[in-house]
Design an enzyme around this catalytic site. Structure first.
Site, PDB file in Angstrom:
ATOM      1  N   LYS A  75       5.808  -3.153   1.940  1.00  0.00           N
ATOM      2  CA  LYS A  75       4.564  -2.143   1.489  1.00  0.00           C
ATOM      3  C   LYS A  75       4.953  -0.623   1.654  1.00  0.00           C
ATOM      4  O   LYS A  75       4.317   0.104   0.994  1.00  0.00           O
ATOM      5  CB  LYS A  75       3.467  -2.420   2.193  1.00  0.00           C
TER       6      LYS A  75
HETATM    7  N1  PMP Z   1       3.577 -10.403   3.554  1.00  0.00           N
HETATM    8  C1  PMP Z   1       3.087  -9.393   4.312  1.00  0.00           C
HETATM    9  C2  PMP Z   1       3.417  -9.325   5.511  1.00  0.00           C
HETATM   10  C3  PMP Z   1       2.295  -8.165   3.938  1.00  0.00           C
HETATM   11  O1  PMP Z   1       1.877  -7.315   4.581  1.00  0.00           O
HETATM   12  C4  PMP Z   1       2.015  -8.425   2.331  1.00  0.00           C
HETATM   13  C5  PMP Z   1       1.076  -7.244   1.758  1.00  0.00           C
HETATM   14  N2  PMP Z   1      -0.242  -7.549   2.144  1.00  0.00           N
HETATM   15  C6  PMP Z   1       2.493  -9.390   1.587  1.00  0.00           C
HETATM   16  C7  PMP Z   1       3.548 -10.309   2.120  1.00  0.00           C
HETATM   17  C8  PMP Z   1       1.970  -9.518   0.167  1.00  0.00           C
HETATM   18  O2  PMP Z   1       2.664  -8.587  -0.604  1.00  0.00           O
HETATM   19  P1  PMP Z   1       1.575  -7.901  -1.908  1.00  0.00           P
HETATM   20  O3  PMP Z   1       0.358  -7.443  -1.597  1.00  0.00           O
HETATM   21  O4  PMP Z   1       2.289  -7.371  -2.719  1.00  0.00           O
HETATM   22  O5  PMP Z   1       1.174  -9.256  -2.590  1.00  0.00           O
END
Ligand code: PMP
Length: 368
Positions: A75
């Site tokens: 992120k």
């Molecule tokens: N895994 C973790 C540990 C995350 O913090 C996130 C983000 N919320 C994600 C996966 C999923 O990413 P996205 O928000 O792009 O779907």
């Protein structure tokens, strides 16, 4: 989900490559970086050996290790991208207040960019997210506000609505809203997906990733459907969340999950499920056990959603019959740093019956 206040609301009807948003080409890694923000992106793709072998898999399994980003997660890419896109559009300037509703990692990404560039940052996140993330956020100078875990997304107490209220009250404040901000999927379309395709010379048979905001899966899927259309796009969603399709597979008696960063009680605008070939539902127990196995057998110090992605990837590779010569990429979004007091703790694991303590073991080691 209100329109993105920074003026960059995602429009799912437009092709990303034809959208009005700016695209950023991959930058080669420089020997000397101008700030820590240059160490976001260009993450390693690492071959996994012992686990695929023990599962009888003959295809190549590669982990995209996003925890090597400067702030420790995938992120960071969107934290930086949302800030820079809003700066380029003349919407924000140093000294302003950036507000991020998040499960934590986006907050760390925004707070990192805010620290380096001189913004005030307020992160609004549900209580269930780990103390480790809160401590990192505070060390980065961000203010943190915790919202009740039980608050539904549309309740006034949810992190999204509390963020909205703060923006109305604080002058020169802006929500960098990952749930409907085009900078989120585009960061993955331009960055994460492009890096994987370039490293693999456009030869990938399957990509497996979890969905939280959905930015990762939407950005990667859109790029892969253009460049590598036969690649299977596999989504991972925890039991108790509503993001998977068909919706029947979401029916469950489980109402809560402890895995962080994936799964929601609403479908964010930036999550385009039409690009996903198949969804798998993940269970906390098997996810955390797989994260521990990835650490122990592969030396990969990943977080909980990486374990969820990995065990669902093993199922998917078997279901789709991936063979020798084929290749599966699994996204590892963050590192064990966020979960030192959680799944890395033997006590935490054994309290939940995820691991049996072996008191007779001379090293005090314990295996499930
Ligand atoms: N895994 C973790 C540990 C995350 O913090 C996130 C983000 N919320 C994600 C996966 C999923 O990413 P996205 O928000 O792009 O779907």
């Amino acid at each position: 989900q209100p329109d993105c206040p920074s003026g960059c609301t995602y429009d799912p009807s437009k092709k990303i490559s034809e959208s009005p948003h700016r695209h950023v080409p991959l930058k080669p890694k420089s020997a000397i970086m101008s700030s820590i923000l240059d160490n976001i992106g260009n993450t390693p793709l690492v071959k996994l050996n012992r686990i695929p072998k023990s599962e009888g898999l003959h295809c190549e399994v590669l982990a995209k290790c996003e925890f090597f980003n400067a702030g420790g997660s995938i992120k960071d890419r969107i934290g930086l991208r949302m800030v820079e896109d809003a700066e380029k559009a003349g919407i924000i300037k140093p000294g302003d207040v950036l507000i991020a509703p998040t499960s934590g990692n986006t907050g760390i990404g925004v707070a990192l960019a805010a620290a380096v560039k001189g913004y005030r940052c307020i992160v609004v996140m549900p209580e269930r997210m780990s103390m480790e993330k809160v401590d990192v956020l505070r060390a980065l100078g961000a203010e943190t506000i915790r919202t009740p875990t039980s608050a539904a997304f549309d309740s006034p107490e949810s992190n999204i609505n509390v963020a909205q209220k703060l923006m109305e009250e604080i002058p020169n404040s802006h929500i960098l809203g990952q749930y409907n901000n085009a900078s989120n999927p585009i960061a993955h379309y331009d960055g994460t997906a492009e890096e994987i395709l370039q490293a693999c010379e456009d030869k990938v048979d399957m990509v497996v990733m979890g969905a939280g905001s959905g930015g990762t899966i939407t950005g990667i899927a859109r790029k892969f459907k253009e460049r590598c259309p036969n690649c299977k796009i596999i989504g991972v969603d925890p039991e108790g969340s509503v993001l998977a399709e068909p919706s029947e597979i979401n029916e469950t008696t489980i109402t809560e999950f402890e895995i962080e960063g994936i799964g929601y009680d609403f479908v964010p605008t930036v999550l385009e499920r039409k690009f996903v070939d198949k969804w798998y539902k993940s269970l906390d127990k098997l996810s955390f056990q797989m994260s521990r196995r990835l650490i122990r057998d592969e030396g990969v110090l990943c977080g909980g959603s990486s374990g969820a992605n990995m065990y669902c990837a093993i199922k998917a590779m078997k279901d789709f019959g991936l063979k020798e010569g084929q290749r599966c990429v699994v996204l590892f979004a963050d590192s064990v740093r966020n979960y030192m007091s959680k799944f890395l703790s033997d006590d935490w694991m054994s309290q939940r019956d995820y691991l049996q303590l072996d008191k007779a073991s001379p090293q005090g080691r314990s295996w499930w």
